[in-house]
Write a protein that holds these residues in place. Sequence first.
Motif, PDB file in Angstrom:
ATOM      1  N   ASP A   1      -9.393  14.383  -6.139  1.00  0.00           N
ATOM      2  CA  ASP A   1      -8.558  13.578  -7.030  1.00  0.00           C
ATOM      3  C   ASP A   1      -7.408  14.406  -7.554  1.00  0.00           C
ATOM      4  O   ASP A   1      -7.565  15.584  -7.868  1.00  0.00           O
ATOM      5  CB  ASP A   1      -9.369  13.056  -8.221  1.00  0.00           C
TER       6      ASP A   1
ATOM      7  N   GLU B   1     -15.817   6.634 -14.325  1.00  0.00           N
ATOM      8  CA  GLU B   1     -14.378   6.866 -14.516  1.00  0.00           C
ATOM      9  C   GLU B   1     -14.106   7.652 -15.787  1.00  0.00           C
ATOM     10  O   GLU B   1     -13.302   8.592 -15.803  1.00  0.00           O
ATOM     11  CB  GLU B   1     -13.654   5.520 -14.582  1.00  0.00           C
TER      12      GLU B   1
ATOM     13  N   THR C   1     -13.126   1.460  -1.515  1.00  0.00           N
ATOM     14  CA  THR C   1     -12.099   1.183  -0.507  1.00  0.00           C
ATOM     15  C   THR C   1     -11.793   2.429   0.312  1.00  0.00           C
ATOM     16  O   THR C   1     -11.699   2.377   1.549  1.00  0.00           O
ATOM     17  CB  THR C   1     -10.819   0.669  -1.182  1.00  0.00           C
TER      18      THR C   1
ATOM     19  N   GLU D   1      -2.513  -4.613   1.899  1.00  0.00           N
ATOM     20  CA  GLU D   1      -3.893  -4.153   1.970  1.00  0.00           C
ATOM     21  C   GLU D   1      -4.569  -4.662   3.242  1.00  0.00           C
ATOM     22  O   GLU D   1      -5.225  -3.907   3.960  1.00  0.00           O
ATOM     23  CB  GLU D   1      -4.668  -4.652   0.737  1.00  0.00           C
TER      24      GLU D   1
ATOM     25  N   SER E   1     -11.884   1.522  -6.219  1.00  0.00           N
ATOM     26  CA  SER E   1     -10.929   2.312  -5.429  1.00  0.00           C
ATOM     27  C   SER E   1     -11.658   3.298  -4.528  1.00  0.00           C
ATOM     28  O   SER E   1     -11.253   3.539  -3.378  1.00  0.00           O
ATOM     29  CB  SER E   1      -9.965   3.062  -6.351  1.00  0.00           C
ATOM     30  N   ASP E   2     -12.759   3.873  -5.009  1.00  0.00           N
ATOM     31  CA  ASP E   2     -13.542   4.795  -4.185  1.00  0.00           C
ATOM     32  C   ASP E   2     -14.252   4.056  -3.061  1.00  0.00           C
ATOM     33  O   ASP E   2     -14.410   4.590  -1.946  1.00  0.00           O
ATOM     34  CB  ASP E   2     -14.563   5.537  -5.043  1.00  0.00           C
TER      35      ASP E   2
ATOM     36  N   ARG F   1       0.798  -1.216   0.000  1.00  0.00           N
ATOM     37  CA  ARG F   1       0.000   0.000   0.000  1.00  0.00           C
ATOM     38  C   ARG F   1       0.836   1.274   0.000  1.00  0.00           C
ATOM     39  O   ARG F   1       0.296   2.360  -0.111  1.00  0.00           O
ATOM     40  CB  ARG F   1      -0.904   0.018   1.234  1.00  0.00           C
TER      41      ARG F   1
END
Length: 519
Positions: A518, A460, A304, A257, A301-302, A6
Amino acid sequence: MQARDRGVTLAELLAAFSLATDLGLGQPMEHLLRAWRIARGLADRLGVAEGQRDALFYVAMLSWVGCVADAPEVAASFGDDIAFRADSYGVDLGGLSGFGFFVGHAAAGRPVPRRVRAAATLVLTGGRQVVRGIQSHCLTTATLAERLGLEAEVGAALRQFFTRWDGRGVPAGSGAADGSVLVHLFHVADVVEVHHRHGGLDAALAVARARRGRQFAPSVVDAFCAHARTLLDELEDIGDLHRTLAAEPALARRLSEQELDAALEGLADFTDLRSGRRAGHSRGVGELAGSAGRVMGLPGSDQTVLRRAGLVHDIGLHGVPVTILDKPAPLSVTEWERVRLSAYYTERVLARPAALARIGAVAALAHERLDGSGYHRGIGGGALPMTGRILAAACAYRAMLEPRAHRSALTVKTATAMLRGEARAGRLDADAVHAVLTAAGVGGQGRRRGPAGLTPREVEVLGLIARGAATSEVAARLGISRKTAGTHIERIYAKTGASSRSTATLFALRNGLLDPLDS
């Protein structure tokens, strides 16, 4: 994917968490990091073994974490727990001076009759309740060390944190022969850092000499006095701490992770201990927010980031006294300001390293509202990303289901109605509320897509074209063909009713899909 590196070390994570612990001690951020730097310098000069010097970092970062666990008890006995701990740095807590400190702070802030009764109880019981609190502190801190997979020497030192050189600490009678060298080093560093900050070199030397042979080990004090100016001057480059950590091989192992998730869950559980009514809150918000992200159709990813942000969204509450958190009456303007600052502290604590900064930036949005009425920034509309909108709804719903000092826990039916009411009033995003309620199992069968039925992939793509990416750039960034990218763009335009990149961008901003966080 779950075993991927990570880019965050346990040392970096605990260094970040120590900033929150500083707040709970009534000290400015980086107090514990500065104290560790002093203790590390003393260890070098005393010839402490390299392995022990590495363990010293974890002892320094975790030593005061247990104050979270006993904060409600401290507040019940001594009032504002943060002020109590800040004041304690000015007193040698062994013997009569320590007993006088506890008696003088008994039921602080309460009416005089209650203060008298509390002081009398403390005298009559010999401070048994204080001793129990100290023992609980040590046990819970050592438990966290075990959860984090730290070596036995760290846990053993943390269990001895309230021992003293002269044997007047806890447990009673434990002294020079029983204490860990790591504890002896940190005791001196922890106190002299505060006195140096308040009164300069002379004050640091004075407190070290005054407590020599009592709280402090003589050899450690002598080493400090011999090298004090150099040790304290080295604190000036504390801003380079993360480079310092990276340069120490024993502190540089990166978390996978799973390890990062486990560590964040551990810190979340300890954060919630700050108030007896909040147990499990952060873990619950994290789980609900992550699930709502899936319902909404956000990229993995969002999802997470949402789950992890939920785990740490309340880390800034370490800077809010329990007397405010558990106050059964309405808060004053000043008290509310301290609560509002907690969101700022959350963002500040998690500002470094970069891998944590994204989590912290989302976590700090938990109390923002779509109409700009939230805190700490008061942002709303297009400036509030969908991740923030979902986290805010998840936090609000979970809090409604939990008891608070001023009310009992609400029923699921009442909480559901109230959350929907917040959406109708424009304070919470309607899509986010729908996703949260669906994830909680009370919102019916919600769509698993974003606004206007956009798929996660289309979300995305929309983000990329809104930031000026051409079709070929979209294809390259996502590893798809140019034709497939073009198809995605056509579908986005059709679903959103957009006729150009600019109108598609406005749709994204309106619906929180163009995340300002972002890079």
